[in-house]
Design an enzyme around this catalytic site. Structure first.
Site, PDB file in Angstrom:
ATOM      1  N   THR A 193       0.816  -1.213   0.000  1.00  0.00           N
ATOM      2  CA  THR A 193       0.000   0.000   0.000  1.00  0.00           C
ATOM      3  C   THR A 193       0.852   1.266   0.000  1.00  0.00           C
ATOM      4  O   THR A 193       1.841   1.365   0.727  1.00  0.00           O
ATOM      5  CB  THR A 193      -0.932   0.003   1.221  1.00  0.00           C
ATOM      6  OG1 THR A 193      -1.721  -1.188   1.218  1.00  0.00           O
ATOM      7  CG2 THR A 193      -1.853   1.213   1.191  1.00  0.00           C
ATOM      8  N   GLU A 194       0.429   2.226  -0.811  1.00  0.00           N
ATOM      9  CA  GLU A 194       1.093   3.524  -0.857  1.00  0.00           C
ATOM     10  C   GLU A 194       0.101   4.615  -0.493  1.00  0.00           C
ATOM     11  O   GLU A 194      -1.114   4.376  -0.482  1.00  0.00           O
ATOM     12  CB  GLU A 194       1.674   3.772  -2.256  1.00  0.00           C
ATOM     13  CG  GLU A 194       2.753   2.772  -2.624  1.00  0.00           C
ATOM     14  CD  GLU A 194       3.393   3.020  -3.970  1.00  0.00           C
ATOM     15  OE1 GLU A 194       4.301   2.256  -4.336  1.00  0.00           O
ATOM     16  OE2 GLU A 194       2.982   3.989  -4.655  1.00  0.00           O
ATOM     17  N   GLU A 246      -4.711 -15.863   2.549  1.00  0.00           N
ATOM     18  CA  GLU A 246      -4.765 -14.684   3.421  1.00  0.00           C
ATOM     19  C   GLU A 246      -6.200 -14.383   3.831  1.00  0.00           C
ATOM     20  O   GLU A 246      -6.487 -14.092   4.998  1.00  0.00           O
ATOM     21  CB  GLU A 246      -4.164 -13.480   2.697  1.00  0.00           C
ATOM     22  CG  GLU A 246      -4.212 -12.197   3.514  1.00  0.00           C
ATOM     23  CD  GLU A 246      -3.615 -11.010   2.777  1.00  0.00           C
ATOM     24  OE1 GLU A 246      -3.842  -9.866   3.215  1.00  0.00           O
ATOM     25  OE2 GLU A 246      -2.916 -11.222   1.756  1.00  0.00           O
ATOM     26  N   ARG A 260     -23.193 -10.575  36.395  1.00  0.00           N
ATOM     27  CA  ARG A 260     -23.717  -9.233  36.599  1.00  0.00           C
ATOM     28  C   ARG A 260     -25.193  -9.279  36.996  1.00  0.00           C
ATOM     29  O   ARG A 260     -26.012  -9.914  36.334  1.00  0.00           O
ATOM     30  CB  ARG A 260     -23.561  -8.420  35.306  1.00  0.00           C
ATOM     31  CG  ARG A 260     -24.172  -7.039  35.345  1.00  0.00           C
ATOM     32  CD  ARG A 260     -23.396  -6.094  36.229  1.00  0.00           C
ATOM     33  NE  ARG A 260     -23.880  -4.730  36.069  1.00  0.00           N
ATOM     34  CZ  ARG A 260     -23.523  -3.733  36.848  1.00  0.00           C
ATOM     35  NH1 ARG A 260     -22.667  -3.931  37.847  1.00  0.00           N
ATOM     36  NH2 ARG A 260     -23.993  -2.519  36.636  1.00  0.00           N
ATOM     37  N   GLN A 272     -34.999 -12.570  29.171  1.00  0.00           N
ATOM     38  CA  GLN A 272     -35.250 -13.226  27.889  1.00  0.00           C
ATOM     39  C   GLN A 272     -34.453 -12.583  26.762  1.00  0.00           C
ATOM     40  O   GLN A 272     -33.921 -13.280  25.883  1.00  0.00           O
ATOM     41  CB  GLN A 272     -36.749 -13.179  27.561  1.00  0.00           C
ATOM     42  CG  GLN A 272     -37.117 -13.975  26.305  1.00  0.00           C
ATOM     43  CD  GLN A 272     -38.597 -13.886  25.974  1.00  0.00           C
ATOM     44  OE1 GLN A 272     -39.101 -12.802  25.699  1.00  0.00           O
ATOM     45  NE2 GLN A 272     -39.289 -15.030  26.024  1.00  0.00           N
ATOM     46  N   GLN A 324     -22.863  -4.747  23.772  1.00  0.00           N
ATOM     47  CA  GLN A 324     -24.087  -4.134  24.284  1.00  0.00           C
ATOM     48  C   GLN A 324     -24.556  -4.829  25.566  1.00  0.00           C
ATOM     49  O   GLN A 324     -25.058  -4.180  26.494  1.00  0.00           O
ATOM     50  CB  GLN A 324     -25.184  -4.194  23.223  1.00  0.00           C
ATOM     51  CG  GLN A 324     -26.446  -3.413  23.558  1.00  0.00           C
ATOM     52  CD  GLN A 324     -26.256  -1.917  23.452  1.00  0.00           C
ATOM     53  OE1 GLN A 324     -25.270  -1.458  22.891  1.00  0.00           O
ATOM     54  NE2 GLN A 324     -27.196  -1.159  23.987  1.00  0.00           N
ATOM     55  N   HIS A 326     -22.756  -5.981  27.800  1.00  0.00           N
ATOM     56  CA  HIS A 326     -21.900  -5.542  28.906  1.00  0.00           C
ATOM     57  C   HIS A 326     -22.324  -4.182  29.466  1.00  0.00           C
ATOM     58  O   HIS A 326     -21.818  -3.770  30.521  1.00  0.00           O
ATOM     59  CB  HIS A 326     -20.440  -5.435  28.448  1.00  0.00           C
ATOM     60  CG  HIS A 326     -19.717  -6.738  28.348  1.00  0.00           C
ATOM     61  ND1 HIS A 326     -19.970  -7.655  27.351  1.00  0.00           N
ATOM     62  CD2 HIS A 326     -18.702  -7.262  29.095  1.00  0.00           C
ATOM     63  CE1 HIS A 326     -19.154  -8.694  27.496  1.00  0.00           C
ATOM     64  NE2 HIS A 326     -18.385  -8.481  28.534  1.00  0.00           N
ATOM     65  N   GLY A 327     -23.197  -3.482  28.755  1.00  0.00           N
ATOM     66  CA  GLY A 327     -23.564  -2.137  29.185  1.00  0.00           C
ATOM     67  C   GLY A 327     -22.352  -1.215  29.152  1.00  0.00           C
ATOM     68  O   GLY A 327     -21.466  -1.347  28.310  1.00  0.00           O
ATOM     69  N   GLY A 373      -8.466  -6.896   1.366  1.00  0.00           N
ATOM     70  CA  GLY A 373      -9.542  -6.694   0.395  1.00  0.00           C
ATOM     71  C   GLY A 373     -10.822  -6.342   1.127  1.00  0.00           C
ATOM     72  O   GLY A 373     -11.284  -7.073   2.007  1.00  0.00           O
TER      73      GLY A 373
END
Length: 385
Positions: free
Chosen positions: A127-128, A248, A274, A285, A342, A344-345, A370
């Site tokens: 990459t340039e 890759e 928690r 639920q 999410q 985890h709050g 890519g």
């Protein structure tokens, strides 16, 4: 779902890797993130473990052609531990295959023993500043001297992973002008020592994630590269760069799926511990539904990855199949990790929790190797569209 992609030897290897990560990586990982890279000695320890040179023949100190599944196990175990090995995957999984496929016997004798031991790390510079996915636009030049003994390299690269911890850099450069019929013509690959005169490190770039791996700007000012360091044939660099892309992209799919699996484990443990409104978050639920959705999506991604690993080992992984794997697995991982954060709050936004690091790290999976848009283009072309 039960996996059948690994045998007993693979699982014995997994136990060794898990032990290494627990002893040599996890206790120090926070320091590596603060430093922006792991210590150079990490890769020599990995060399002692025998995992730096997958594919390197035993005569050069490597384990021989073991197949890609062993490398996939390393990605799985580091993800599940919430850590990373710097630019290990770049050196061993992306750059080394170029040397395995293209190096001459003299080059193999020169480089392979050091790579296998971890004394030589590899990076790749494609990459340039003005050239990303369009590699035909590369402007870095390498002009052969009049006596034919060396090339003179000039130009600049950016977004180069692991260069500061590498001894050799595979540089894509233009050794001749493109033709009117083919913009891709005239590119070659040169193996350049990172301590060569005129090889200069620019900025160490600050990223959103992947903090334990350095990403750099590089510049080349009249760097003399021995002609003996040409990799493959002059002018065929573009085709060479495409040969390793399926593996890759499979590897990126492996890493993304492993990260998503880890995210579910971290979220499950958190919601069980928690308490909210006097009861565990896991008892609601919505929590159960979210994790059930995530688990199902990751199971589908894992099945795709495992099929890809089998195809790769059989020499049958096509560019289109690799694109499907990368597209689905990276997009799935992005959704799953977001949902797990999410759950985890507010704590999910704190870097002391591994879910936050996963959230930051996973975003680039849809860009490097890519972009998702490029993957869709490859898939559509394979469909005849």
């Amino acid at each position: 779902m039960k996996r059948s992609v690994y045998n007993e030897d693979h699982e014995a290897f997994r136990a060794v890797v898990r032990d290494f990560v627990a002893k040599e990586v996890t206790p120090h990982f926070a320091d590596w993130e603060a430093a922006g890279m792991p210590p150079r000695d990490l890769f020599r320890k990995l060399g002692e473990l025998g995992v730096m040179g997958f594919g390197i023949p035993e005569e050069y100190g490597g384990p021989g052609d073991t197949g890609h599944k062993y490398q996939a196990i390393i990605s799985e175990e580091t993800a599940l531990a919430g850590v990373a090995l710097g630019h290990y995957n770049v050196s061993s999984g992306i750059v080394l295959p170029y040397l395995l496929n293209l190096a001459t016997q003299e080059q193999k004798r020169r480089w392979f023993p050091g790579i296998a031991s971890g004394d030589i790390m590899l990076c790749v510079a494609m990459t340039e500043p003005g050239t990303g996915s369009d590699l035909a636009g590369i402007r870095t030049t390498a002009k052969l001297s009049e006596d034919g003994t060396h090339y003179v390299l000039n130009g600049a690269k950016t977004f180069i992973t692991g260069a500061r911890n590498s001894e050799l850099c595979v540089v894509a450069a233009r050794t001749s002008a493109p033709t009117a019929e083919d913009r891709r013509a005239g590119l070659s690959l040169l193996v350049v020592p990172t301590d060569a005169d005129g090889f200069t490190f620019g900025r160490k770039l600050e990223k959103i994630g992947l903090k334990s791996s350095d990403t750099n700007e590089l510049s080349f000012v009249d760097v003399k590269v021995p002609a003996a360091n040409l990799l493959g044939e002059e002018g065929k660099g573009f085709s060479y760069l495409g040969q390793n892309l399926p593996r890759e992209r499979l590897q990126i799919g492996v890493s993304a799926t492993s990260a998503a699996t880890a995210a579910i484990r971290f979220a499950k443990a958190y919601v069980q511990e928690r308490n909210v409104f006097g009861k565990p978050v896991a008892s609601f639920q919505n929590t159960k539904f979210v994790l059930a959705e995530c688990e199902t999506e990751v199971a589908a991604a894992q099945a795709l990855v495992d099929k890809g690993l089998d195809l790769e080992e059989a020499g049958e992984l096509t560019p289109a199949d690799a694109a499907r794997i990368k597209l689905f697995c990276t997009e799935t991982a992005g959704r799953v990790i977001d949902k797990c954060l999410q759950l985890h709050g507010g704590y999910g936004y704190m870097l002391e929790y591994p879910i936050a690091r996963l959230y930051a790290d996973i975003r680039v999976n849809r860009i490097y190797g890519g972009t998702s848009e490029v993957m869709k283009t490859i898939i559509a072309k394979d469909m005849g569209l």
